[in-house]
Enzyme design. Sequence first.
Site, short mmCIF file in Angstrom:
data_model
loop_
_atom_site.label_atom_id
_atom_site.label_comp_id
_atom_site.label_asym_id
_atom_site.label_seq_id
_atom_site.Cartn_x
_atom_site.Cartn_y
_atom_site.Cartn_z
N SER A 188 0.82 -1.27 -0.04
CA SER A 188 -0.02 0.05 -0.02
C SER A 188 0.86 1.35 -0.10
CB SER A 188 -1.14 0.10 1.22
OG SER A 188 -1.72 -0.96 1.26
N GLY A 229 1.81 8.47 4.86
CA GLY A 229 2.07 8.38 6.50
C GLY A 229 3.31 8.90 6.94
N GLY A 256 0.73 4.13 -1.38
CA GLY A 256 -0.16 5.42 -1.15
C GLY A 256 -0.24 5.74 0.18
N ASP A 257 -0.54 4.69 1.10
CA ASP A 257 -0.67 5.01 2.38
C ASP A 257 0.58 5.24 3.38
OD1 ASP A 257 -3.73 4.60 2.92
OD2 ASP A 257 -3.45 2.52 2.38
N SER A 258 1.44 4.58 2.75
CA SER A 258 2.92 4.53 3.44
C SER A 258 3.38 6.05 3.18
CB SER A 258 3.78 3.46 2.98
OG SER A 258 3.23 2.24 3.36
#
Length: 405
Positions: free
Chosen positions: A166, A173, A168-170
């Site tokens: 993932s 973050g 994009g999430d990382s």
Amino acid sequence: MSIRPLDGVRVLELGNYIAAPTAGRILGDFGAEVIKVERPKVGDELRNWRLYGGDTSMLYRTINRNKKSITLDLRTEAGRGVALDLIRRCDVLLENFRPGMLEKWGLGPEVLNEANPDLVITRISAYGQTGPMSARPGFAAVAEAVGGLRELVGDPDRPPVRTGVSIGDSIAGIYAAFGTVMALFQRERRPDADGPSPLRERVIDVALNEAILSVMESLVPDYLAYGIQRERVGGRMEGIAPSNAYPCADGTSIIIGGNGDAIFQRYMTVIDHPDLASDPELQDNAGRWRHRERLDAAIGEWTIRHTRAEALKILEAAAIPCGPIYTAADIVADEQYRARNMIQPFAVDVGAPEPKTVGFPGIVPVIGEQSLPIRTIGPDLGEHTREVLSGLLGMSDAEIDALEK
């Protein structure tokens, strides 16, 4: 090692899944006390993602390391009251709900600011807190598409594909953690006489699609300047050659990046193609990109005659950037990762009669020559509820029991 630059910072994490918890993990890695709020009974849904045994996934244990877990029902007045009490004692609030959800619960930025005028509020959402798309839900898969990444991943004769994590999430973050630290730094530099920083300077607004857009290099400027529409090019990188994955005799593949002008000369000599090294058409990157098929064919013919180890040894001796394509097993066995403490062992429940020693990825970036030690892996659901509510808020066992009911 006692290097903990964020020691003394307390974070309340209201996020689920990957984006906000990644930000919390980074802050916790470097010493912040991170209190993760989870729903009673079910907790963060990540606990069940890729769950192959036991009751908590290694994905959750990894992303939620160095944190404390408490359970609170934010849909109830009692739960929100406890959350506000905690916020009064925290430096940072992290959340990744759909925009408007905190406000719906009566925990919007103005309310939080009233409770704690020094609070840094870090918010992650699909499209940000403002704009015509802000209210839309969205996971990283969608953000990676809208941000421009998905269109460039895969082979040109097939539909776009996704990276295996993932990403994009990382990335979001990481930006959220960086934005949080910037706000804390700015807060500390502000003269006491000036009072707290304005609320708008303490609200960090991270959008998943914008996080992706920010790492798309010159995708948009190339389009606006030259009308260029980038396309998928498989294992290559647009406009850069030769750089690709090449098959070896033992069924493995290796990555070789020979696109620097001086490197290219050595590279072609090593693979027994002095004719390509001296070809006038191949003396700059633009020419090599035009002839990428010819170059890749010549390189592939050389690599397929060697095992992975043989090819890498020859290329490394000539100082040509190259490397193996690692599996998890390769990473665990790698001396470089081991030397920098990048795989750290913990005894963990995997659903077997006895705990198993499992290696977890280390802390990045390195400070002091090796990865800092992970203090704890992701906690059990509600493991620290009593510790936090009694120790931080002074609640009695009876009050906690009543809250649980």
